[in-house]
Design an enzyme around this catalytic site. Structure first.
Site, PDB file in Angstrom:
ATOM      1  N   THR A   1       0.899  -1.270   0.077  1.00  0.00           N
ATOM      2  CA  THR A   1       0.130   0.030  -0.041  1.00  0.00           C
ATOM      3  C   THR A   1       0.858   1.134   0.066  1.00  0.00           C
ATOM      4  O   THR A   1       2.155   1.153   0.446  1.00  0.00           O
ATOM      5  CB  THR A   1      -0.981  -0.071   1.302  1.00  0.00           C
ATOM      6  OG1 THR A   1      -1.810   1.221   1.173  1.00  0.00           O
ATOM      7  CG2 THR A   1      -0.012   0.116   2.638  1.00  0.00           C
TER       8      THR A   1
ATOM      9  N   ASN B   1      -0.728   3.816   1.458  1.00  0.00           N
ATOM     10  CA  ASN B   1      -1.444   4.475   2.384  1.00  0.00           C
ATOM     11  C   ASN B   1      -0.729   4.485   3.779  1.00  0.00           C
ATOM     12  O   ASN B   1      -0.437   3.400   4.507  1.00  0.00           O
ATOM     13  CB  ASN B   1      -2.856   3.942   2.779  1.00  0.00           C
ATOM     14  CG  ASN B   1      -3.547   4.324   3.582  1.00  0.00           C
ATOM     15  OD1 ASN B   1      -3.352   5.036   4.546  1.00  0.00           O
ATOM     16  ND2 ASN B   1      -4.973   4.220   3.386  1.00  0.00           N
TER      17      ASN B   1
ATOM     18  N   ASP C   1      -7.594  -5.929   1.457  1.00  0.00           N
ATOM     19  CA  ASP C   1      -8.852  -5.488   0.978  1.00  0.00           C
ATOM     20  C   ASP C   1      -9.952  -5.703   1.800  1.00  0.00           C
ATOM     21  O   ASP C   1     -10.083  -6.420   2.566  1.00  0.00           O
ATOM     22  CB  ASP C   1      -8.902  -6.158  -0.453  1.00  0.00           C
ATOM     23  CG  ASP C   1      -9.862  -5.510  -1.402  1.00  0.00           C
ATOM     24  OD1 ASP C   1      -9.719  -4.096  -1.379  1.00  0.00           O
ATOM     25  OD2 ASP C   1     -10.635  -6.099  -2.059  1.00  0.00           O
ATOM     26  N   SER C   2     -10.814  -4.634   1.583  1.00  0.00           N
ATOM     27  CA  SER C   2     -11.981  -4.491   2.493  1.00  0.00           C
ATOM     28  C   SER C   2     -12.905  -3.741   1.893  1.00  0.00           C
ATOM     29  O   SER C   2     -12.738  -2.874   0.906  1.00  0.00           O
ATOM     30  CB  SER C   2     -11.587  -3.950   3.850  1.00  0.00           C
ATOM     31  OG  SER C   2     -11.204  -2.536   3.713  1.00  0.00           O
TER      32      SER C   2
ATOM     33  N   PHE D   1     -14.281   7.171   8.229  1.00  0.00           N
ATOM     34  CA  PHE D   1     -13.937   7.331   7.003  1.00  0.00           C
ATOM     35  C   PHE D   1     -14.892   6.555   6.260  1.00  0.00           C
ATOM     36  O   PHE D   1     -15.814   5.799   6.823  1.00  0.00           O
ATOM     37  CB  PHE D   1     -12.934   7.215   6.328  1.00  0.00           C
ATOM     38  CG  PHE D   1     -12.107   5.735   6.409  1.00  0.00           C
ATOM     39  CD1 PHE D   1     -11.887   5.101   7.415  1.00  0.00           C
ATOM     40  CD2 PHE D   1     -12.206   4.981   5.148  1.00  0.00           C
ATOM     41  CE1 PHE D   1     -11.587   3.841   7.591  1.00  0.00           C
ATOM     42  CE2 PHE D   1     -11.893   3.651   5.059  1.00  0.00           C
ATOM     43  CZ  PHE D   1     -11.590   3.195   6.317  1.00  0.00           C
ATOM     44  N   GLY D   2     -15.093   6.579   4.841  1.00  0.00           N
ATOM     45  CA  GLY D   2     -15.835   5.802   4.080  1.00  0.00           C
ATOM     46  C   GLY D   2     -17.252   5.912   4.651  1.00  0.00           C
ATOM     47  O   GLY D   2     -17.968   6.887   4.515  1.00  0.00           O
TER      48      GLY D   2
ATOM     49  N   ASP E   1     -18.680   4.615   7.366  1.00  0.00           N
ATOM     50  CA  ASP E   1     -19.053   4.976   8.669  1.00  0.00           C
ATOM     51  C   ASP E   1     -20.072   5.689   9.202  1.00  0.00           C
ATOM     52  O   ASP E   1     -20.800   5.189  10.008  1.00  0.00           O
ATOM     53  CB  ASP E   1     -17.620   5.362   9.488  1.00  0.00           C
ATOM     54  CG  ASP E   1     -16.598   4.393   9.618  1.00  0.00           C
ATOM     55  OD1 ASP E   1     -16.803   3.140   9.404  1.00  0.00           O
ATOM     56  OD2 ASP E   1     -15.586   4.570   9.798  1.00  0.00           O
TER      57      ASP E   1
HETATM   58  P1  ITT Z   1      -5.474   0.605  -0.452  1.00  0.00           P
HETATM   59  O1  ITT Z   1      -5.171   1.799  -1.103  1.00  0.00           O
HETATM   60  O2  ITT Z   1      -4.461   0.113   0.465  1.00  0.00           O
HETATM   61  O3  ITT Z   1      -6.042  -0.321  -1.326  1.00  0.00           O
HETATM   62  P2  ITT Z   1      -8.265   1.484   0.060  1.00  0.00           P
HETATM   63  O4  ITT Z   1      -8.347   2.930   0.452  1.00  0.00           O
HETATM   64  O5  ITT Z   1      -8.612   0.997  -1.331  1.00  0.00           O
HETATM   65  O6  ITT Z   1      -6.694   1.065   0.532  1.00  0.00           O
HETATM   66  P3  ITT Z   1      -9.664  -0.340   1.306  1.00  0.00           P
HETATM   67  O7  ITT Z   1      -9.426  -1.432   0.173  1.00  0.00           O
HETATM   68  O8  ITT Z   1      -9.288  -1.183   2.680  1.00  0.00           O
HETATM   69  O9  ITT Z   1      -9.168   0.792   1.134  1.00  0.00           O
HETATM   70  O10 ITT Z   1     -11.240  -0.253   1.293  1.00  0.00           O
HETATM   71  C1  ITT Z   1     -12.154   0.062   0.200  1.00  0.00           C
HETATM   72  C2  ITT Z   1     -13.173   0.881   0.440  1.00  0.00           C
HETATM   73  O11 ITT Z   1     -14.095   0.067   1.480  1.00  0.00           O
HETATM   74  C3  ITT Z   1     -12.799   2.191   1.143  1.00  0.00           C
HETATM   75  O12 ITT Z   1     -12.451   3.102   0.260  1.00  0.00           O
HETATM   76  C4  ITT Z   1     -14.239   2.555   1.859  1.00  0.00           C
HETATM   77  O13 ITT Z   1     -15.154   3.120   1.153  1.00  0.00           O
HETATM   78  C5  ITT Z   1     -14.687   1.077   2.414  1.00  0.00           C
HETATM   79  N1  ITT Z   1     -14.189   0.873   3.709  1.00  0.00           N
HETATM   80  C6  ITT Z   1     -13.507  -0.123   3.912  1.00  0.00           C
HETATM   81  N2  ITT Z   1     -13.198  -0.353   5.259  1.00  0.00           N
HETATM   82  C7  ITT Z   1     -13.887   0.918   5.708  1.00  0.00           C
HETATM   83  C8  ITT Z   1     -14.409   1.283   7.401  1.00  0.00           C
HETATM   84  O14 ITT Z   1     -13.700   0.824   8.216  1.00  0.00           O
HETATM   85  N3  ITT Z   1     -15.247   2.073   7.517  1.00  0.00           N
HETATM   86  C9  ITT Z   1     -15.786   2.801   6.305  1.00  0.00           C
HETATM   87  N4  ITT Z   1     -15.655   2.446   5.132  1.00  0.00           N
HETATM   88  C10 ITT Z   1     -14.499   1.558   5.110  1.00  0.00           C
END
Ligand code: ITT
Length: 238
Positions: A13, A15, A75-76, A156-157, A159
């Site tokens: 990553t 990040n 990945d999440s 974030f995201g 939440d």
């Molecule tokens: P990388 O660059 O490391 O891939 P990323 O920003 O794509 O990081 P993730 O793959 O972990 O982050 O997550 C993808 C999306 O899922 C992220 O942009 C959020 O919209 C959502 N997400 C994941 N975890 C979350 C959390 O704890 N709370 C809220 N939204 C979440």
């Protein structure tokens, strides 16, 4: 770091927050966690897998293969029952390529308008791969409900619309420590830390068995590693 590092592991990553989180959580183990930024220009992995597992494995194995050292990736995202698992692997870009968190939330609420089933879950997969292909997988899941109006300023995201019944509030209203104890990522990381001694033993065994291949730069144009997934191994069995 507790003792002299026995191994460098790269976190796939750029990040900085994620990198600090992994460095902090693994600080008592004899490993040095580096991020992609410590290695100069490396091609981006295309996250086009159908599952979190696919994407985490693809990122980890690609990075391990290119750099020739073990790599961790995660990945999440959010899966919503009434939307058959959407946004899932598309969570970050649900409302479009340059979508903001607010755009994604607005789209989600629109799609859920009039639906009574509000069940949803955050899911996370962490993959740890060696350059020759095999990987270990850790998973975490956290169930909640999507509410109609965003609430809270933290996180974030998604939440602000993810209501966690046990807390009686959204993840954006919870503080970070509270969230990390129950969150998808928190659970996957906790399991990884619990087993990290075994993970280290496994990594050493794999690296000793297989002479690491030379860093492979031949497939940058078409980095589909899906076939190498046949050797994926679940969990440490040492
Ligand atoms: P990388 O660059 O490391 O891939 P990323 O920003 O794509 O990081 P993730 O793959 O972990 O982050 O997550 C993808 C999306 O899922 C992220 O942009 C959020 O919209 C959502 N997400 C994941 N975890 C979350 C959390 O704890 N709370 C809220 N939204 C979440």
């Amino acid at each position: 770091m507790a003792s002299k590092p026995e191994m460098i592991i790269v976190l796939a990553t750029r990040n900085k927050g994620k990198t600090r989180e992994f460095q902090e959580i693994l600080k008592n183990f004899p490993v040095e966690i580096r991020s992609l930024d410590d290695f100069g220009p490396i091609p981006e992995v295309v996250e086009d897998g159908k599952t979190f597992d696919d994407n985490a494995y693809k990122k980890a194995s690609f990075t391990a293969k290119v750099l020739g050292i073990p790599a961790i990736a995660d990945d999440s995202g959010l899966v919503v029952e009434a939307l058959n698992g959407v946004p899932g692997v598309h969570s970050a870009r649900y409302a479009g390529q340059n979508a903001t968190d607010q755009d994604n939330i607005n789209k989600l609420l629109k799609e859920l308008e009039g639906k009574t089933n509000r069940k949803a879950a955050f899911e996370c997969v962490i993959s740890i791969a060696v350059p020759s292909g095999p990987a270990l997988t850790y998973e975490g899941r956290c169930e909640g409900e999507i509410i109609n109006e965003p609430r809270g300023e933290g996180g974030f995201g998604y939440d602000p619309v993810f209501y966690y019944p046990e807390f009686g509030k959204t993840f954006a209203e919870a503080d970070l420590q509270e969230k990390n104890k129950v969150s998808h990522r928190g659970k996957a990381l906790a399991e990884l830390v619990d087993e990290f001694d075994k993970v280290l033993a496994w990594l050493k065994q794999r690296l000793a068995e297989v002479k690491p291949p030379k860093p492979d730069h031949s497939q940058f144009e078409n980095n589909d590693w899906s076939e190498s997934k046949t050797v994926q191994i679940k969990k440490a069995a040492v």
